[in-house]
Every structure is written in C-alpha cells, then in structure tokens.
Design a protein around this motif. Structure first.
Motif, PDB file in Angstrom:
ATOM      1  N   PRO A 161       0.813  -1.221   0.000  1.00  0.00           N
ATOM      2  CA  PRO A 161       0.000   0.000   0.000  1.00  0.00           C
ATOM      3  C   PRO A 161       0.847   1.273   0.000  1.00  0.00           C
ATOM      4  O   PRO A 161       0.495   2.256  -0.661  1.00  0.00           O
ATOM      5  N   ASP A 162       1.974   1.249   0.726  1.00  0.00           N
ATOM      6  CA  ASP A 162       2.824   2.443   0.837  1.00  0.00           C
ATOM      7  C   ASP A 162       3.593   2.720  -0.441  1.00  0.00           C
ATOM      8  O   ASP A 162       3.776   3.878  -0.827  1.00  0.00           O
ATOM      9  N   ILE A 163       4.076   1.672  -1.115  1.00  0.00           N
ATOM     10  CA  ILE A 163       4.931   1.929  -2.269  1.00  0.00           C
ATOM     11  C   ILE A 163       4.157   1.996  -3.585  1.00  0.00           C
ATOM     12  O   ILE A 163       4.575   2.704  -4.510  1.00  0.00           O
ATOM     13  N   TYR A 164       3.036   1.278  -3.679  1.00  0.00           N
ATOM     14  CA  TYR A 164       2.292   1.262  -4.942  1.00  0.00           C
ATOM     15  C   TYR A 164       1.099   2.213  -4.945  1.00  0.00           C
ATOM     16  O   TYR A 164       0.671   2.655  -6.013  1.00  0.00           O
ATOM     17  N   GLY A 165       0.540   2.513  -3.782  1.00  0.00           N
ATOM     18  CA  GLY A 165      -0.574   3.459  -3.707  1.00  0.00           C
ATOM     19  C   GLY A 165      -1.810   2.957  -4.445  1.00  0.00           C
ATOM     20  O   GLY A 165      -1.963   1.776  -4.756  1.00  0.00           O
ATOM     21  N   GLY A 166      -2.725   3.879  -4.742  1.00  0.00           N
ATOM     22  CA  GLY A 166      -3.900   3.570  -5.546  1.00  0.00           C
ATOM     23  C   GLY A 166      -4.714   2.409  -5.008  1.00  0.00           C
ATOM     24  O   GLY A 166      -5.032   2.336  -3.821  1.00  0.00           O
ATOM     25  N   LEU A 216       1.528   7.641 -19.702  1.00  0.00           N
ATOM     26  CA  LEU A 216       0.471   7.284 -18.764  1.00  0.00           C
ATOM     27  C   LEU A 216       0.995   7.453 -17.340  1.00  0.00           C
ATOM     28  O   LEU A 216       2.078   6.947 -17.008  1.00  0.00           O
ATOM     29  N   ALA A 217       0.231   8.143 -16.505  1.00  0.00           N
ATOM     30  CA  ALA A 217       0.655   8.423 -15.137  1.00  0.00           C
ATOM     31  C   ALA A 217      -0.473   8.112 -14.165  1.00  0.00           C
ATOM     32  O   ALA A 217      -1.646   8.308 -14.488  1.00  0.00           O
ATOM     33  N   GLY A 218      -0.116   7.651 -12.983  1.00  0.00           N
ATOM     34  CA  GLY A 218      -1.088   7.482 -11.911  1.00  0.00           C
ATOM     35  C   GLY A 218      -1.132   8.729 -11.049  1.00  0.00           C
ATOM     36  O   GLY A 218      -0.095   9.343 -10.794  1.00  0.00           O
ATOM     37  N   ASP A 219      -2.326   9.108 -10.596  1.00  0.00           N
ATOM     38  CA  ASP A 219      -2.422  10.332  -9.786  1.00  0.00           C
ATOM     39  C   ASP A 219      -2.135  10.072  -8.300  1.00  0.00           C
ATOM     40  O   ASP A 219      -2.064  11.000  -7.503  1.00  0.00           O
ATOM     41  N   ASP A 220      -1.933   8.789  -7.924  1.00  0.00           N
ATOM     42  CA  ASP A 220      -1.571   8.448  -6.547  1.00  0.00           C
ATOM     43  C   ASP A 220      -0.392   7.481  -6.599  1.00  0.00           C
ATOM     44  O   ASP A 220      -0.477   6.338  -6.177  1.00  0.00           O
ATOM     45  N   ASP A 221       0.714   7.956  -7.157  1.00  0.00           N
ATOM     46  CA  ASP A 221       1.907   7.134  -7.352  1.00  0.00           C
ATOM     47  C   ASP A 221       2.987   7.569  -6.365  1.00  0.00           C
ATOM     48  O   ASP A 221       3.632   8.595  -6.565  1.00  0.00           O
ATOM     49  N   PRO A 222       3.231   6.810  -5.298  1.00  0.00           N
ATOM     50  CA  PRO A 222       4.226   7.209  -4.302  1.00  0.00           C
ATOM     51  C   PRO A 222       5.665   7.151  -4.820  1.00  0.00           C
ATOM     52  O   PRO A 222       6.542   7.812  -4.278  1.00  0.00           O
ATOM     53  N   ILE A 224       6.735   7.487  -8.338  1.00  0.00           N
ATOM     54  CA  ILE A 224       6.984   8.464  -9.413  1.00  0.00           C
ATOM     55  C   ILE A 224       5.922   9.564  -9.320  1.00  0.00           C
ATOM     56  O   ILE A 224       4.829   9.422  -9.886  1.00  0.00           O
ATOM     57  N   PRO A 225       6.190  10.659  -8.623  1.00  0.00           N
ATOM     58  CA  PRO A 225       5.215  11.756  -8.565  1.00  0.00           C
ATOM     59  C   PRO A 225       4.832  12.240  -9.963  1.00  0.00           C
ATOM     60  O   PRO A 225       5.656  12.219 -10.896  1.00  0.00           O
ATOM     61  N   LEU A 226       3.605  12.683 -10.117  1.00  0.00           N
ATOM     62  CA  LEU A 226       3.029  13.054 -11.409  1.00  0.00           C
ATOM     63  C   LEU A 226       3.860  14.088 -12.164  1.00  0.00           C
ATOM     64  O   LEU A 226       3.925  14.067 -13.394  1.00  0.00           O
ATOM     65  N   ILE A 227       4.532  14.977 -11.460  1.00  0.00           N
ATOM     66  CA  ILE A 227       5.309  16.044 -12.110  1.00  0.00           C
ATOM     67  C   ILE A 227       6.350  15.460 -13.072  1.00  0.00           C
ATOM     68  O   ILE A 227       6.688  16.066 -14.091  1.00  0.00           O
ATOM     69  N   ASN A 228       6.844  14.257 -12.775  1.00  0.00           N
ATOM     70  CA  ASN A 228       7.844  13.622 -13.631  1.00  0.00           C
ATOM     71  C   ASN A 228       7.276  13.258 -14.997  1.00  0.00           C
ATOM     72  O   ASN A 228       7.949  13.392 -16.022  1.00  0.00           O
ATOM     73  N   MET A 229       6.031  12.809 -15.015  1.00  0.00           N
ATOM     74  CA  MET A 229       5.397  12.457 -16.277  1.00  0.00           C
ATOM     75  C   MET A 229       5.060  13.702 -17.087  1.00  0.00           C
ATOM     76  O   MET A 229       5.096  13.701 -18.314  1.00  0.00           O
ATOM     77  N   LYS A 230       4.739  14.776 -16.377  1.00  0.00           N
ATOM     78  CA  LYS A 230       4.492  16.051 -17.064  1.00  0.00           C
ATOM     79  C   LYS A 230       5.769  16.561 -17.730  1.00  0.00           C
ATOM     80  O   LYS A 230       5.729  17.132 -18.824  1.00  0.00           O
ATOM     81  N   LEU A 231       6.910  16.340 -17.065  1.00  0.00           N
ATOM     82  CA  LEU A 231       8.199  16.719 -17.652  1.00  0.00           C
ATOM     83  C   LEU A 231       8.455  15.941 -18.941  1.00  0.00           C
ATOM     84  O   LEU A 231       8.882  16.513 -19.955  1.00  0.00           O
ATOM     85  N   LEU A 232       8.185  14.637 -18.927  1.00  0.00           N
ATOM     86  CA  LEU A 232       8.366  13.828 -20.134  1.00  0.00           C
ATOM     87  C   LEU A 232       7.487  14.347 -21.273  1.00  0.00           C
ATOM     88  O   LEU A 232       7.934  14.479 -22.416  1.00  0.00           O
ATOM     89  N   ALA A 233       6.228  14.651 -20.949  1.00  0.00           N
ATOM     90  CA  ALA A 233       5.297  15.143 -21.970  1.00  0.00           C
ATOM     91  C   ALA A 233       5.741  16.493 -22.522  1.00  0.00           C
ATOM     92  O   ALA A 233       5.537  16.791 -23.703  1.00  0.00           O
ATOM     93  N   TRP A 234       6.352  17.291 -21.670  1.00  0.00           N
ATOM     94  CA  TRP A 234       6.832  18.613 -22.103  1.00  0.00           C
ATOM     95  C   TRP A 234       8.049  18.488 -23.012  1.00  0.00           C
ATOM     96  O   TRP A 234       8.187  19.234 -23.977  1.00  0.00           O
ATOM     97  N   ARG A 235       8.915  17.504 -22.738  1.00  0.00           N
ATOM     98  CA  ARG A 235      10.176  17.389 -23.462  1.00  0.00           C
ATOM     99  C   ARG A 235      10.069  16.545 -24.741  1.00  0.00           C
ATOM    100  O   ARG A 235      10.832  16.759 -25.683  1.00  0.00           O
ATOM    101  N   ILE A 236       9.157  15.577 -24.779  1.00  0.00           N
ATOM    102  CA  ILE A 236       9.040  14.717 -25.964  1.00  0.00           C
ATOM    103  C   ILE A 236       8.072  15.377 -26.941  1.00  0.00           C
ATOM    104  O   ILE A 236       6.915  15.608 -26.612  1.00  0.00           O
ATOM    105  N   ASP A 246      -5.314   6.117 -10.212  1.00  0.00           N
ATOM    106  CA  ASP A 246      -4.798   4.928  -9.534  1.00  0.00           C
ATOM    107  C   ASP A 246      -3.347   5.183  -9.130  1.00  0.00           C
ATOM    108  O   ASP A 246      -2.841   6.306  -9.278  1.00  0.00           O
ATOM    109  N   GLY A 247      -2.666   4.120  -8.672  1.00  0.00           N
ATOM    110  CA  GLY A 247      -1.307   4.245  -8.184  1.00  0.00           C
ATOM    111  C   GLY A 247      -0.275   3.802  -9.197  1.00  0.00           C
ATOM    112  O   GLY A 247      -0.498   3.844 -10.410  1.00  0.00           O
ATOM    113  N   HIS A 248       0.870   3.310  -8.692  1.00  0.00           N
ATOM    114  CA  HIS A 248       2.023   3.017  -9.544  1.00  0.00           C
ATOM    115  C   HIS A 248       1.767   1.860 -10.505  1.00  0.00           C
ATOM    116  O   HIS A 248       2.285   1.861 -11.620  1.00  0.00           O
TER     117      HIS A 248
END
Length: 288
Positions: A161-166, A216-222, A224-236, A246-248
């Motif tokens: 529950p702590d590491i995967y969330g969701g 694809l990103a989970g909004d409750d991912d302990p 990989i916080p969502l900001i990391n996926m936004k960075l990928l989307a911004w750079r690619i 959901d989680g991780h």
C-alpha cells in the motif's frame, strides 16, 4: 496465464534470456514490454490478457531477473537497449511498438533513442527521465532500494500500500495476488538493475525522440510523482499525457480500462495535413 504464450530461453553471448511471446494476427507491429525493477514477466500477464487478443506481445526477463541469468558484471541502460535489439533479431522481429513501466520506462526511452528504426511507437507508464526526476518520499525510496519485497513475499504484501498506492491502499488481496506471481532470482540482479540507472538521465535528449509517444501516469503514485510524467510530456515533441485514477501499478490494477486506451493509440494513423489554396473557381489540395 494468458492463452498460447510461447516461452523460450535464448542465449546471447553467454547471457540467457527468458522470453515469452503471445502470437497474434494483427497488422500492427508486436508490442515489446520492458518491465519494472525486479519484476519477472508473469507480473504483466493481467495487462497482456486485457489487450486485443490479435496483438502479438513480447515480454522477457532482463538479466538478473526471473528466469534470465545474472551477468558477472552489470549492464547500463544503453547496453540493455542493445541487448533487447539483439533479442529481437534472434526472435526475428524487425520493428516493434514499445511499452516501458517504471524502471522499464527508462529502458524504453533509451531503446527508442538508441534504436529509432526498431521502435515505431512508444508508451511510457509510471516512469521518469532518470537522475533529474522529482523523487518520491524518502521512506518509499528506501523500501524500493532493497529487493526484500521480491525475496520475502510477506514483506512485499505488507509494504505494497505504501509503495504502490492507488488500488493497493484499498484492496489488501491485490498485494497477495501480486506477490504470488513473484519469481525472484536473488539480490544481485536487483542491485545490477539499480546500477543500470545510476546517474542516468534522458532529459538532454528527450527532444530527439520522434516516435509518437503515449505517456500514462497514476495520480496516486508514491514512487513516481506526477510532475515527472508532465516533464516527459513537455520534453518529448510528439507526445500525449493521460492521468489514470490509480497508483504506480495501474497497468495491472486498471488493465481493463488502460488496455483499450493503448490499443487506440497503437491503431491510430496520423494523417498528413491537407492545405487547401483557394483559387477563384478552383480548389487544389496540397499534401504536406
């Protein structure tokens, strides 16, 4: 286990790789899966089952994981990408679509960059650009730094529950089901995987990834916080971001809703733009 999976263990320069192929009849390129750290290929079977049964799917255990042999010295991500390309040669595949999950998402980025002719489309799930990532909470990262959850399933169940969330926070049976599919090959392979990504980052060349990319990103991912996926989307350049409630491990826990999204992405053909120059009494289409 999905129907008609073909398992093979192949040898490449003394390295034994356990592979699994679900044959398909689709006109789409096969989908190659890069799995998460420490994760044997059986852990993605729920996702494979949710995909269109006509789609050919390739999964494998990276060196040091599951049924693959543990190398004497560790690979880095470029070396693992090259090994994956050689595996495709051995299995007689020229071009594939690629999905990478978590640690495997970093390897998927490297594969798309190093072997662009082999990768038609790219899907990145719950991953980051590596060393420049915004990290998860320290307590979560400490638990991820150890292979204990793969070696001792009861520990994996307790920390899930702590590491995967969701969904893992809400349904304790999910962790037990997940742990029952784990096939560990020991600590060394896990540490070799950690070493593969030590200091690695894609941030300086993400803009050179030209493949259509679904992020694809989970909004409750302990992890990989969502900001990391936004960075990928911004750079690619040619990318789109979808956030999953959901989680991780949403690829497994939400397989029935995520798989159709992935199939739609793989199936769509980007049409060239049509520019029309209007001349009095006449329209001439120009394709660009």
């Amino acid at each position: 286990m999905p129907q008609s999976i073909v398992f093979r263990t192949i040898e490449l320069d003394g390295q034994y790789l356990r592979t699994a192929v679900r044959p398909g009849s689709s006109s789409l390129p096969p989908l190659l899966i890069f799995n998460g750290i420490g994760a044997n290929l059986e852990l993605v079977f729920p996702f494979i089952e949710a995909l269109d049964p006509d789609l050919e799917v390739i999964a494998f255990d990276v060196p040091g994981v599951g049924g693959s042999s543990t190398p004497m010295t560790p690979f880095r991500f470029p070396g693992l990408a090259k090994l994956a390309a050689r595996m495709l040669d051995y299995l007689d595949y020229s071009q594939v679509n690629v999905i990478g999950v978590s640690w495997g998402g970093a390897l998927a980025q490297q594969f798309a960059y190093s072997h662009p002719e082999r990768c038609k489309k790219l899907i990145l799930a719950a991953t980051s650009a590596g060393a420049v990532m915004v990290p998860g909470r320290p307590a979560v990262l400490m638990k991820m730094a150890s292979p204990r959850r793969y070696i001792q399933p009861s520990h994996g169940v307790s920390i899930a529950p702590d590491i995967y969330g969701g969904a893992f926070r809400r349904d304790p049976h999910l962790a037990e089901k997940h742990a029952s599919k784990v096939r560990s090959s020991g600590k060394l392979g896990y540490y070799w995987q950690l070493f593969a990504g030590l200091g690695w980052t894609s941030v300086h060349w993400l803009h050179k990834i030209r493949q259509p990319t679904l992020i694809l990103a989970g909004d409750d991912d302990p992890i990989i916080p969502l900001i990391n996926m936004k960075l990928l989307a911004w750079r690619i350049p040619n990318s789109e971001l979808h956030v999953i409630d959901d989680g991780h491990l949403f690829l497994v826990t939400r397989a029935q809703s995520v798989a159709p999204m992935i199939m739609a992405f793989l199936s769509e053909e980007k049409q060239p733009a049509v520019i029309r120059h209007t001349i009095p009494g006449k329209q001439t289409p120009h394709h660009g």
